[in-house]
Scaffold this active site. Structure first.
Site, PDB file in Angstrom:
ATOM      1  N   HIS A 127     -12.668  37.015 -36.486  1.00 28.46           N
ATOM      2  CA  HIS A 127     -11.534  37.818 -35.977  1.00 28.46           C
ATOM      3  C   HIS A 127     -11.070  37.329 -34.595  1.00 28.46           C
ATOM      4  CE1 HIS A 127     -12.724  40.695 -39.173  1.00 28.46           C
ATOM      5  NE2 HIS A 127     -13.950  40.405 -38.752  1.00 28.46           N
ATOM      6  N   GLN A 163      15.028  12.372 -61.134  1.00 29.41           N
ATOM      7  CA  GLN A 163      15.348  11.479 -60.023  1.00 29.41           C
ATOM      8  C   GLN A 163      15.115  12.177 -58.675  1.00 29.41           C
ATOM      9  OE1 GLN A 163      18.477   8.485 -60.461  1.00 29.41           O
ATOM     10  NE2 GLN A 163      19.560   9.554 -58.854  1.00 29.41           N
ATOM     11  N   LYS A 200      11.680  11.848 -56.060  1.00 27.95           N
ATOM     12  CA  LYS A 200      11.243  10.795 -55.147  1.00 27.95           C
ATOM     13  C   LYS A 200      11.278  11.184 -53.677  1.00 27.95           C
ATOM     14  CE  LYS A 200      12.405   7.715 -58.651  1.00 27.95           C
ATOM     15  NZ  LYS A 200      12.892   8.902 -59.379  1.00 27.95           N
ATOM     16  N   LYS A 258       2.804  21.323 -16.424  1.00 30.06           N
ATOM     17  CA  LYS A 258       2.489  21.421 -17.843  1.00 30.06           C
ATOM     18  C   LYS A 258       1.947  20.138 -18.459  1.00 30.06           C
ATOM     19  CE  LYS A 258       3.571  24.182 -20.483  1.00 30.06           C
ATOM     20  NZ  LYS A 258       4.279  25.218 -21.129  1.00 30.06           N
ATOM     21  N   SER A 260       6.477  18.766 -19.350  1.00 26.73           N
ATOM     22  CA  SER A 260       7.674  19.597 -19.427  1.00 26.73           C
ATOM     23  C   SER A 260       8.711  19.030 -18.475  1.00 26.73           C
ATOM     24  CB  SER A 260       7.320  21.026 -19.029  1.00 26.73           C
ATOM     25  OG  SER A 260       8.484  21.704 -18.601  1.00 26.73           O
ATOM     26  N   GLU A 300       0.516  20.333 -32.160  1.00 31.39           N
ATOM     27  CA  GLU A 300       1.593  21.281 -32.487  1.00 31.39           C
ATOM     28  C   GLU A 300       2.500  20.730 -33.577  1.00 31.39           C
ATOM     29  OE1 GLU A 300       2.659  23.910 -28.593  1.00 31.39           O
ATOM     30  OE2 GLU A 300       3.062  21.777 -28.429  1.00 31.39           O
TER      31      GLU A 300
END
Ligand code: ARG
Length: 467
Positions: A163, A329, A332, A290, A284, A297
């Site tokens: 959990h 067809q 593909k 960042k 970023s 992701e």
């Protein structure tokens, strides 16, 4: 009757009185994407022509002209000189027309006893089989990376979750070996798919077989198939193998998305369990601090298109009457994109995962929070003669007390613990430590470092035995 010009003349143009509508020509064509199967188409044609020669349907000279011509066509394709034409509709007719343009009369005999229906069914199987062999290699490389990291971390302690709440201490190696189990099943699904698909539809012709004295075993053997297919109608209409492949790919991407999710969580500053190397992350454009886990992701996101392709193929086949229909067809592009996506994702993970740096102190600190050894205390009391349900109750009270006192179970004194049960003795602290907890789960499939190490050795042997 309108006279057709040469450039309008189709390989199937005989019974038509007007040229194809130019939009319809584009709408019905597949050459822009099925040219990916050119090499397989040529391989299939060489096998077919060789068999026709063995059976006396083509002369040795004709076969040799066809083989040489096809080699030249392949060379033109490889060098980018080949002129693909939408008016030739698909890869099969583009190549056949180019062959005939090169070698003349013999080229027109290649299609004897064959239809594009069995031809395309053969080409896709050959193409997918080649791709499966590449995917197998990437999957194995990923598994080796996961197992290697597990071996390095057989005794690295982290919290195990249920959990997404701290449940019991486990080893990082054990967690990674759980990933490997998922991948090992994916591998076996991939091999099942390969085994079932490796049969030759060539010779089924349009749908009913052919009146020529063909030898389907010969073409099957030449193309490395296990056997010819058993029913000509089924041969030209079956696309189960593409669905099975996309089903393998969907389960595999689902697994990769779970691994992605965990890596993304672990790399966050809130968890701080791992560091992903900079080369697999991006920054970023506005927030200088960042470092984003773009690769996991993106892999997580790409699972969506693969699931979509699986549903597309199932829907494509649903309710189709036997035998071949032009609907097919449409098999593909979803199949090709699934193959590309699985290959890219496996490759990205195979490169990235061995480079993960675990932050062992943080993992350990997190494992010591959240009363992750509460079950161990209950098991200890059972060992002292208490029934498990009573032990559960005692430990529940001790945990409530520790929450109140804002400390861990192992921070309580012996006297405090004995206040909850007189069965508790000084040795209890061996069971409340993280090492004591993981070491005690020492059985097949348990998290004890010794078990992780032997599981990793066994898993590695399985992967190595493949090649
Ligand atoms: N391009 C076609 C396909 O991909 C080849 C088979 C066409 N056969 C036919 N009878 N129209 O399915």
């Amino acid at each position: 009757m309108t006279k057709k010009t040469d450039s309008e003349q189709k390989l199937w143009g005989g019974r038509f009185t007007e040229p194809t509508d130019s939009f319809v020509e584009r709408f019905t064509a597949s050459e822009s994407f099925d040219r990916r199967m050119a090499e397989q188409d040529i391989r299939g044609s060489v096998a077919h022509a060789t068999m026709l020669c063995t059976k006396g349907i083509l002369s040795a000279d004709e076969l040799s002209a066809i083989k040489t011509g096809l080699e030249q066509v392949q060379a033109d394709i490889d060098s980018g000189q080949f002129e693909w034409s939408v008016s030739r509709e698909d890869v099969h007719m583009n190549i056949e027309a180019a062959l005939t343009a090169r070698i003349g009369a013999a080229g027109k005999k290649l299609h004897t006893g064959r239809s594009r229906n069995d031809q395309v069914a053969t080409d896709i199987r050959l193409w997918l089989r080649d791709q499966i062999d590449l995917i197998e290699a990437d999957l194995s490389r990923l598994q080796e990376g996961v197992i290697g990291l597990a071996q390095e971390n057989s005794d690295t302690i982290m919290p195990g979750f249920t959990h997404l709440q701290s449940a019991q201490p486990i080893t990082f190696g054990h967690h990674l070996m759980a990933w490997n189990e998922m991948l090992e099943r994916d591998y076996s699904r991939l091999m099942d798919c390969r085994d079932r698909m490796n049969v030759s539809p060539l010779g089924a012709s349009a749908l009913a077989g052919t009146s020529y004295p063909i030898d389907r075993n010969q073409t099957s053997d030449m193309l490395g198939f296990d056997a010819p297919t058993r029913n000509s109608l089924d041969s030209v209409s079956d696309r189960d193998f593409a669905i099975e492949f996309c089903s393998f790919a969907s389960v595999c991407l689902m697994h990769l998305s779970r691994m992605s999710e965990e890596m993304i969580l672990w790399a966050s500053s809130q968890f701080a369990f791992i560091d992903l190397p900079d080369r697999f992350c991006t920054g970023s454009s506005i927030m200088p601090q960042k470092k984003n886990p773009d690769v996991p992701e993106l892999v997580r996101g790409k699972s969506g298109r693969v699931f979509g392709h699986l549903v597309a193929l199932l829907t494509l086949m649903k309710s189709q009457p036997l035998a071949y229909n032009k609907d097919n067809q449409e098999d593909k592009e979803p199949l090709f994109d699934t193959v590309d996506t699985v290959q890219d994702c496996l490759r990205a993970f195979a490169d990235m995962i061995p480079a993960i740096q675990p932050k062992k102190e943080n993992m350990r600190a997190a494992a010591s929070q959240g009363f992750s050894t509460a079950t161990d205390l209950a098991d200890y009391l059972v060992g002292q003669g208490l029934a498990f349900r009573d032990a559960h109750e005692v430990v529940g009270l001790a945990v409530a007390h520790a929450i109140e006192a804002d400390c861990d179970l192992s921070d309580l004194s012996l006297e405090q613990l004995q206040g909850f049960s007189s069965l508790i003795e000084a040795d209890v602290f061996e069971y409340l430590t993280l090492e004591g907890s993981v070491n005690s789960r020492d059985h097949i499939g348990g998290t004890a470092p010794a078990q992780v190490r032997s599981a990793a050795v066994a898993a590695l042997l399985l992967v190595k035995a493949r090649n």
